[in-house]
Design an enzyme around this catalytic site. Sequence first.
Site, PDB file in Angstrom:
ATOM      1  CB  THR A   2       7.095  42.050  22.744  1.00 31.32           C
ATOM      2  OG1 THR A   2       7.934  42.527  24.165  1.00 31.32           O
ATOM      3  CG2 THR A   2       6.008  41.811  22.971  1.00 31.32           C
ATOM      4  CB  CYS A   3      11.741  43.534  20.527  1.00 30.85           C
ATOM      5  SG  CYS A   3      10.577  45.039  19.925  1.00 30.85           S
ATOM      6  CG  LEU A   4       9.152  46.340  24.285  1.00 34.11           C
ATOM      7  CD1 LEU A   4       7.679  46.981  24.922  1.00 34.11           C
ATOM      8  CD2 LEU A   4       9.857  47.514  23.941  1.00 34.11           C
ATOM      9  CD  GLU A   5      16.509  42.858  28.675  1.00 31.40           C
ATOM     10  OE1 GLU A   5      16.568  41.732  29.034  1.00 31.40           O
ATOM     11  OE2 GLU A   5      17.281  42.965  27.433  1.00 31.40           O
ATOM     12  CG  HIS A  56       5.825  43.155  18.295  1.00 34.10           C
ATOM     13  ND1 HIS A  56       6.511  43.950  17.686  1.00 34.10           N
ATOM     14  CD2 HIS A  56       6.733  42.844  19.632  1.00 34.10           C
ATOM     15  CE1 HIS A  56       7.934  43.971  18.284  1.00 34.10           C
ATOM     16  NE2 HIS A  56       7.702  43.605  19.317  1.00 34.10           N
TER      17      HIS A  56
END
Length: 482
Positions: free
Chosen positions: A414-417, A456
């Site tokens: 995913t795009c979450l740090e 997502h």
Amino acid sequence: MGLTGARPGVTGDSTSLPAPRSDTRVPPSSPQIEDRGVDPTPSTDRPTHCAPPMPAHTDVLEQRLLADPRLLREIANAVGGPFHVLFPERVSGNITAFQSVFTESGVDGFVYFGKKANKAACVARACAHSGAGIDVASTGELVAALGQGVRGEDLMVTGPAKSDELLWLAARHRSLIAIDALDELDRLAALELPVRVLLRVLPEASTSRFGLDPMELEQAIQAIAAPITLSGFSFHLSGYDAVARAEQAAALVGHCRRARANGHPAETISIGGGFGVDYLDAATWAQFQNTVEDSWFHTNPPGDYYPYHFPVAGAAMLAAILAHNGLAALLRDNGIRLAIEPGRALLDRAGSSVFRVQGVKTRTVQGNPYDILTVDGTSLSLSEQWFDSEYLPDPVLWPQSPGHRTPTCVGATTCLESDLLSRRRIPLPRRARTGDLLVYPNTAGYQMDSNESPFHELPLPPKVVLRAGADRPRWSLDSTAR
């Protein structure tokens, strides 16, 4: 404290998948971590920038799965993404262990599985086959339990502010209902149906939002009349203190005596769940607790952990509760049935979560290299990560082969740090490659269900049911995944 958190119907055990790629390379600009074959480093030595090994206790069937040279790859090929594996035979064995404690103690007892801990149909079916009930807290859970053969009278309905639909359905199926508020009694009375209830007691000095305080409890006892039957009392305690549970149970025996004096049968008390699970051996857990350092983690370390080593766990904890201050004799002498509602403890070593490695990159900390993996799932499938905690049992890198120990943390697709399945740097026995599988052990209890989300628009990992076969384990998709 951390909590404990659609695929086509595919069945088979012979589909093949090409071997994982072995030509993955670290970009030239990245620090190199060599894979030299056999690890020359003694097992007691490890890089200072990673955590110590934390291997989990596992079930025999899981050991067979990991040892099979093809089965995991076949399942991964058929599913096409991350998945959870469940071992219902282990669930049945855990239920039997609790039931045996009741038998050996001479106590009339009954096991209700806390269904919120896992949604799999195969777990509910194991309860039906093993003579256990299910603790449900929604119409969906109630219907799912009935659909797997658990009888209505073997269901306990818990939770706050139950809907009218849930109360009606529970009454129709003669389920046992734990009353959490006075208005639930009023709504049950309006149904004019025979129904059995327990009154949930708010323990003394508790700040819980659940349960009836002493004044409400007295009002409820006085208000209950046919067709409602007061079958007894219940409570729930946070934490895992056997002594506190035993002493609160003894107090509920006193409530039953007083209720009987008012003409109520009051023959059952429920002490809820909270039976610990032993994930790691004592030495491993002690080493982690005594030496944990910030330098072991890719990002900020957690604030708290589940007690991953539990010396008196599961059914042994029930035996300790019954032995404290002669509770077993007190129950026998007063003709009282003891109900328990374990969730995690009935799922101990009953399932794992499997992710495919999609990418490998290398980073450094104070000049020391370590790997960051990206897998094809998210940390929503390891619920502990979402409670400012960390799921500590080490994942197994599959296929298993010799290699050079590599500090590794695991990120999600995913795009979450912050979306990391493992923030700590785990000493994997070799470098992971794209296409390898990571198997997180003992995740059936809360981890794989508590926080699942199609973030997502990623599909939820399906549940695969694994059963022992004459020659090798056999698998199928759980009905919840079809």
